[in-house]
Scaffold this motif. Structure first.
Motif, short mmCIF file in Angstrom:
data_model
loop_
_atom_site.label_atom_id
_atom_site.label_comp_id
_atom_site.label_asym_id
_atom_site.label_seq_id
_atom_site.Cartn_x
_atom_site.Cartn_y
_atom_site.Cartn_z
N VAL A 119 0.86 -1.19 0.00
CA VAL A 119 0.00 0.00 0.00
C VAL A 119 0.89 1.24 0.00
CG1 VAL A 119 -1.88 -1.14 1.26
CG2 VAL A 119 -0.12 0.12 2.53
N LYS A 121 1.39 4.49 1.90
CA LYS A 121 0.96 5.10 3.16
C LYS A 121 0.61 6.58 2.95
CE LYS A 121 4.24 2.05 5.56
NZ LYS A 121 4.69 1.39 4.34
N SER A 292 3.58 -10.46 4.18
CA SER A 292 3.55 -9.42 3.16
C SER A 292 4.84 -9.41 2.36
CB SER A 292 3.35 -8.06 3.83
OG SER A 292 3.11 -7.05 2.86
N GLY A 296 7.72 -1.96 -1.91
CA GLY A 296 6.59 -1.05 -1.93
C GLY A 296 5.79 -1.11 -3.21
N THR A 297 5.11 -0.01 -3.50
CA THR A 297 4.13 0.02 -4.58
C THR A 297 4.76 0.09 -5.98
OG1 THR A 297 4.06 2.41 -4.14
CG2 THR A 297 2.30 1.08 -3.20
N ALA A 298 6.03 0.46 -6.06
CA ALA A 298 6.76 0.52 -7.35
C ALA A 298 5.87 1.10 -8.46
CB ALA A 298 7.28 -0.87 -7.72
N ASP A 300 6.40 3.13 -10.64
CA ASP A 300 7.10 3.24 -11.93
C ASP A 300 6.96 1.97 -12.78
OD1 ASP A 300 8.65 2.17 -9.74
OD2 ASP A 300 10.45 2.22 -10.98
N1 LIG Z 1 4.15 -3.93 2.34
C1 LIG Z 1 3.88 -2.67 2.06
O1 LIG Z 1 2.74 -2.24 2.03
C2 LIG Z 1 5.02 -1.72 1.72
C3 LIG Z 1 6.36 -2.10 1.87
C4 LIG Z 1 7.36 -1.17 1.59
C5 LIG Z 1 7.02 0.11 1.15
N2 LIG Z 1 5.69 0.41 1.01
C6 LIG Z 1 5.27 1.73 0.49
O2 LIG Z 1 5.52 1.79 -0.90
C7 LIG Z 1 5.64 3.14 -1.29
C8 LIG Z 1 6.82 3.31 -2.22
O3 LIG Z 1 8.01 3.02 -1.48
P1 LIG Z 1 9.49 3.03 -2.09
O4 LIG Z 1 9.50 3.82 -3.36
O5 LIG Z 1 10.39 3.39 -0.98
O6 LIG Z 1 9.80 1.51 -2.37
P2 LIG Z 1 9.43 0.55 -3.59
O7 LIG Z 1 9.72 -0.83 -3.09
O8 LIG Z 1 8.07 0.80 -4.09
O9 LIG Z 1 10.46 0.91 -4.73
C9 LIG Z 1 11.86 0.90 -4.54
C10 LIG Z 1 12.54 0.46 -5.84
O10 LIG Z 1 12.40 -0.95 -6.00
C11 LIG Z 1 11.74 -1.26 -7.22
N3 LIG Z 1 10.83 -2.39 -6.97
C12 LIG Z 1 9.97 -2.51 -5.91
N4 LIG Z 1 9.30 -3.65 -6.00
C13 LIG Z 1 9.71 -4.28 -7.11
C14 LIG Z 1 9.36 -5.52 -7.73
N5 LIG Z 1 8.46 -6.37 -7.22
N6 LIG Z 1 9.98 -5.85 -8.90
C15 LIG Z 1 10.90 -5.01 -9.43
N7 LIG Z 1 11.28 -3.83 -8.86
C16 LIG Z 1 10.69 -3.48 -7.72
C17 LIG Z 1 11.00 0.01 -7.64
O11 LIG Z 1 10.78 0.07 -9.01
C18 LIG Z 1 11.94 1.08 -7.11
O12 LIG Z 1 12.98 1.29 -8.01
C19 LIG Z 1 5.73 3.96 0.00
O13 LIG Z 1 4.48 4.56 0.26
C20 LIG Z 1 6.02 2.91 1.07
O14 LIG Z 1 5.53 3.25 2.33
C21 LIG Z 1 4.70 -0.46 1.28
#
Ligand SMILES: NC(=O)c1ccc[n+]([C@@H]2O[C@H](COP(=O)([O-])OP(=O)(O)OC[C@H]3O[C@@H](n4cnc5c(N)ncnc54)[C@H](O)[C@@H]3O)[C@@H](O)[C@H]2O)c1
Ligand SMILES: N[C@H](C(=O)O)[C@H](O)COP(=O)(O)O
Length: 329
Positions: A119, A121, A292, A296-298, A300
Motif C-alpha cells: 500500500v 501510506k 507481506s 513497496g508500490t513501485a 514506476d
Molecule cells: N508492504 C507494504 O505495504 C510496503 C512495503 C514497503 C514500502 N511500502 C510503500 O511503498 C511506497 C513506495 O516506497 P518506495 O519507493 O520506498 O519503495 P518501492 O519498493 O516501491 O520501490 C523501490 C525500488 O524498488 C523497485 N521495486 C519494488 N518492488 C519491485 C518488484 N516487485 N519488482 C521489481 N522492482 C521493484 C521500484 O521500481 C523502485 O525502483 C511507500 O508509500 C512505502 O511506504 C509499502
C-alpha cells in the motif's frame, strides 16, 4: 484440508494487481481469495496482456484451490477510476476497506491467513485517514496492543522494537516496557511459529557503538541492558546490546535465530540488501497470520510487466506454511 488465504493487492495504481495476476497463473495448494474490485484486476490483466478468469468467492462452499489462470475474488468497490502509476486519494478509503474486510474475515475464521500487497501510506493519509502501515492497522483492528514487525530472508530474520515512527521519536519509544513486550512476542513466535526451542536473539544498541559506555548515549545503560538482564534471568537467550554496525556478520549471525533492531532503518536496509525481492514481512503477535512483500508500490513499474514476483510468492508460501502449522497444533 484446503486453507483459505485472503490476498489484498494493496494500492491499485501500484504493482499489487500485477503481482496478483502473475501469481494466479499457477495453481496453489490453498484457495487464494483476492479482496479487491474485480474491474481493477480485469483492466490490469488487459494492460499486461495476461488472461485471468475471476471466480466469485462464496464462503459457504467448500474451500478449493483455483485452477491455474483463475482467481477467486471478494468484491470491494473502488472509489474511482484507476490509472496505473497514478495515485489518487479517492481510492484511499477503498484500500483501507480491503484491509478491514481481510482483518474481519480472519478474525471470524473465514480465512486462515492474509497476505498483503504493497500500500502507499502517503496517499491513504492524503485521503484524510491516519495510517502508518498494515502492522499497526491490523493490531488496531484486532484489538491487539502490541505486535512486532519481522522481516525474514534466507539466513536472516530482523525484528523491530519500533516501526513506522519518525526517527526523532525513537529514543522515547524504546522503553523497558516496549522492549519487554517485543522480546516476549518475538520469543514466543520464534518458538510456536518457527519451531525454535530456545531462540538466540542478537539485540542491537540504539546509539553508535552501542553507546560507547555511555559516552555516545545512555539508552543502552539505562534501558536496554536492564531489560535484557531481566529477560535473560527468566531463561531467555538475548545477546546485547551489540553495536549495530558490526553485528551483521556471519561470525555472529551464524549462531543466531534473529536480530532485534531498535528502529526501522537500523535493521531493514541490511535485510533488504541481503535479500530484497526474496524476503517476507511477518507480523508477530497478531491473533491471525499475516505476511507481506518486502517492497513497496513501485508505481514506476505498474502495468509494465517488468516486475519481480519473488517476495509476493514467498509471502504466500510462508502464509500457507504458517497456517498449516497452526492447523496442526
Ligand atoms: N508492504 C507494504 O505495504 C510496503 C512495503 C514497503 C514500502 N511500502 C510503500 O511503498 C511506497 C513506495 O516506497 P518506495 O519507493 O520506498 O519503495 P518501492 O519498493 O516501491 O520501490 C523501490 C525500488 O524498488 C523497485 N521495486 C519494488 N518492488 C519491485 C518488484 N516487485 N519488482 C521489481 N522492482 C521493484 C521500484 O521500481 C523502485 O525502483 C511507500 O508509500 C512505502 O511506504 C509499502
Ligand atoms: N516496513 C515495511 C518494509 O519496509 O517493508 C513496510 O513499510 C510495510 O509495513 P507494513 O507491513 O506495516 O505495511
Amino acid at each position: 484440508m484446503c486453507l483459505r488465504i485472503a490476498i489484498t493487492p494493496g494500492e491499485p495504481a501500484g504493482i499489487g494487481p500485477d503481482l496478483v495476476i502473475k501469481l494466479a497463473q499457477q495453481m496453489w495448494s490453498a484457495q487464494l481469495v483476492a479482496v479487491v474490485d474485480r474491474t481493477i484486476i480485469e483492466k490490469r490483466a488487459i494492460e499486461l496482456g495476461e488472461s485471468i478468469t475471476l471466480l466469485p468467492f462464496e464462503a459457504k462452499t467448500e474451500a478449493k484451490p483455483a485452477p491455474a489462470g483463475c482467481l477467486y475474488y471478494l468484491q470491494v468497490d473502488k472509489g474511482t477510476h484507476v490509472q496505473a502509476g497514478q495515485l489518487d486519494e479517492k481510492n484511499g478509503q477503498y484500500v483501507l476497506e480491503t484491509l478491514r474486510i481481510a482483518s474481519e474475515k480472519n478474525m471470524d475464521g473465514t480465512f486462515d491467513a492474509v497476505v498483503t500487497g504493497p500500500v502507499h501510506k502517503g496517499i491513504i493519509n492524503r485521503a484524510g485517514i491516519s495510517f502508518s502501515g498494515h502492522t499497526e492497522y491490523f493490531a488496531l483492528q484486532s484489538n491487539t496492543s502490541d505486535v512486532v514487525m519481522m522481516l525474514a530472508t534466507e539466513g536472516l530474520r530482523v525484528a523491530l522494537v519500533t516501526t513506522h515512527i519518525p526517527l526523532a521519536y525513537v529514543s522515547r519509544a524504546v522503553t523497558t516496557e516496549r522492549l519487554t513486550k517485543v522480546v516476549n512476542i518475538l520469543h514466543d513466535d520464534l518458538q510456536s511459529k518457527f519451531g525454535i526451542e530456545k531462540p538466540r536473539v542478537l539485540v542491537c544498541g540504539l546509539n553508535p557503538h552501542a553507546g560507547e559506555d555511555g559516552h555516545l548515549g545512555r539508552e543502552e545503560i539505562e534501558t536496554i541492558t536492564p531489560a535484557l538482564t531481566a529477560l535473560n534471568a527468566q531463561g531467555m537467550n538475548l545477546i546485547g546490546p551489540l553495536p549495530a554496525d558490526t553485528l551483521f556478520q556471519a561470525k555472529y549471525l551464524d549462531n543466531a535465530d534473529a536480530v532485534l533492531a531498535m528502529y526501522h532503518d537500523q535493521g531493514l536496509p541490511v535485510l533488504k540488501y541481503k535479500g530484497f525481492g526474496n524476503s517476507v514481512n511477518i507480523t508477530l503477535g497478531l491473533p491471525f497470520i499475516r505476511t507481506s512483500v518486502d517492497h513497496g508500490t513501485a508505481l514506476d513499474l505498474a502495468a509494465t510487466g517488468n516486475i519481480e514476483v519473488g517476495s509476493f510468492d514467498l509471502a504466500i508460501r510462508e502464509a500457507i506454511k504458517l497456517a498449516n502449522k497452526k492447523a496442526l497444533n
